[in-house]
Scaffold this motif. Structure first.
Motif, short mmCIF file in Angstrom:
data_model
loop_
_atom_site.label_atom_id
_atom_site.label_comp_id
_atom_site.label_asym_id
_atom_site.label_seq_id
_atom_site.Cartn_x
_atom_site.Cartn_y
_atom_site.Cartn_z
N ALA A 282 -3.42 4.01 -3.52
CA ALA A 282 -1.89 4.71 -3.96
C ALA A 282 -1.90 6.10 -4.28
N VAL A 299 0.94 2.28 -1.90
CA VAL A 299 2.24 2.76 -2.28
C VAL A 299 2.18 4.30 -2.58
N ARG A 300 3.27 5.15 -2.19
CA ARG A 300 3.32 6.57 -2.78
C ARG A 300 4.59 6.36 -3.52
N LEU A 301 4.57 6.98 -4.82
CA LEU A 301 5.41 7.37 -5.52
C LEU A 301 5.57 8.59 -6.16
N GLU A 314 6.70 -1.05 -2.39
CA GLU A 314 7.19 -0.12 -1.40
C GLU A 314 7.13 1.22 -1.83
N SER A 315 6.99 2.18 -1.22
CA SER A 315 6.98 3.65 -1.36
C SER A 315 8.34 4.03 -2.17
#
Length: 328
Positions: A282, A299-301, A314-315
C-alpha cells in the motif's frame, strides 16, 4: 509562562461539527484525535501547563462521550465543570449558563475546535481590565473581518470596510478574556452568539479590546483539509511547542497495535491510530487513519482522512472515508 494564581478557563465544546460530517457523526469535534490524542485533552494539557486549575466546558453534541473522556483523562489538579445544553445555546448563551461557576473575575475562553501554540497564560495577563473583553486577533486572510479603531479597540465585525479605518482587518482566533460584566448583556437560557453581544455592548458604549499576536501557530479543524494540514506540520517537526504535549513524533506515526505490511510506502504526513492494519505494498501520503481501520493490499491513499473501523478496498485521493450509515 505560567500565571501566579489560578484563573478560570472555558472551553466551548458544544458545536455540531457540521463541516466535518460525516466524521462528526462518529466522534464529537472536540474529541477528534490530534496525533491520536483527543483535541480536548490537548487543550486541557495546555491550560494546565499555563496555570489554569478551574475549567468549565459546555457540551451538546454527543455529550456523553465527552463526559466519559473527561472522567478518564482529566489531570487530578484540574477542577472540571460540565454544562450540558439540551438545546444548544450558542457561544454567548453557553457562557451565560456558566455564570455561577465563573464568579467575579475575568476568565479565558477558548474554542474547542482549534489547535494553537498560543501562550495562554500571557493571553490572560494581556486582558485590558477596563474592557468588557479582550479578543486575541491575528492576520489570517481567510477569516480577516475584525476592524480596529485607532486606539486598538474593536470597532466592527464583518466584511464591510469602515470609512474611518486605515488598517486592514484581522481575524478572531476564538481565544478571548472576558469580564463577568458581559453577563449583563446576555439573557439566560436563550441562543445567543458572542459577536452579536459584542455589537450590542459596543453600541452601548462598552470597550472591546484587541490583543494582536504574531509568530504563533493557529488552525481550526473546520475541514478535513485543515485537519490533515495540522498533522502534516506536526509530523514534519514544524510545531515544536505543540509537540511538547504529544508523544515523541515520528513520520509515519504508529499508535499501539498499528501494523504496516511488507513493502508499504509511507511518503510523509502519515498517522495511524490504534489497531490500524495496512496491507502489503500500500502507499500512503498525507493521510490520517483513525483507530481500527484496515487498508487492503496495494491501495493508494493520498490526502485522505479515514474514520475509525473503516475497511478501505480502493485507492482514493483527497477523500474523507467513513463506514456505516449516516444519520439523516
Amino acid at each position: 509562562m505560567t500565571v501566579d494564581f489560578s484563573p478560570t478557563a472555558v472551553i466551548l465544546a458544544a458545536g455540531l461539527g457540521t463541516r466535518l460530517r460525516p466524521l462528526s457523526y462518529q466522534v464529537p469535534k472536540p474529541l477528534f484525535p490530534i496525533i491520536n490524542r483527543p483535541l480536548l485533552g490537548l487543550i486541557l494539557a495546555q491550560l494546565h501547563a499555563a496555570g489554569f486549575r478551574r475549567v468549565a466546558i459546555n457540551t451538546h453534541h454527543r455529550a456523553d462521550e465527552i463526559k466519559a473522556f473527561l472522567e478518564a483523562n482529566t489531570p487530578i489538579e484540574l477542577e472540571i465543570y460540565l454544562s450540558y445544553e439540551p438545546v444548544i445555546l450558542g457561544t454567548a448563551g453557553g457562557i451565560r449558563q456558566l455564570a455561577g461557576f465563573l464568579g467575579e473575575t475575568p476568565f479565558l475562553v477558548i474554542n474547542g475546535d482549534i489547535v494553537t501554540d498560543l501562550d495562554l497564560a500571557a493571553t490572560y495577563q494581556a486582558h485590558h481590565p477596563e474592557a468588557l473583553a479582550t479578543l486575541v486577533l491575528h492576520d489570517y486572510p481567510r477569516f480577516n473581518n475584525v476592524w480596529l479603531s485607532q486606539s486598538d479597540r474593536i470597532a466592527a465585525f464583518g466584511p464591510a470596510r469602515l470609512p474611518m479605518s486605515t488598517a486592514p482587518p484581522l481575524a478572531f482566533t476564538g481565544v478571548q478574556v472576558i469580564s463577568p460584566r458581559l453577563f449583563n448583556y446576555i439573557a439566560p437560557g436563550l441562543f445567543v452568539n458572542i459577536i452579536d453581544v459584542y455589537r450590542q455592548a459596543m453600541a452601548a458604549g462598552e470597550a472591546v479590546a484587541a490583543h494582536r499576536e504574531e509568530g504563533f501557530y493557529w488552525q481550526d479543524i473546520g475541514t478535513p483539509q485543515d485537519y490533515l494540514e495540522i498533522h502534516r506540520r506536526l509530523l514534519a517537526g514544524e510545531l515544536p511547542v505543540l509537540a511538547n504535549f504529544l508523544p515523541p513524533l515520528t513520520d509515519p506515526f504508529l499508535d499501539a497495535g498499528a501494523v504496516l505490511g511488507p513493502r508499504v510506502c509511507c511518503d510523509g504526513g502519515v498517522c495511524l491510530g490504534a489497531g490500524v492494519r495496512v496491507g502489503e505494498e500500500a502507499y500512503l501520503k498525507n493521510t490520517v487513519l483513525w483507530a481500527d481501520t484496515i487498508v487492503d493490499p496495494g491501495v493508494r491513499l493520498v490526502d485522505c482522512l479515514v474514520g475509525r473501523g473503516v475497511r478501505v478496498r480502493e485507492s482514493a485521493v483527497a477523500r474523507t472515508l467513513t463506514g456505516g450509515p449516516e444519520p439523516s
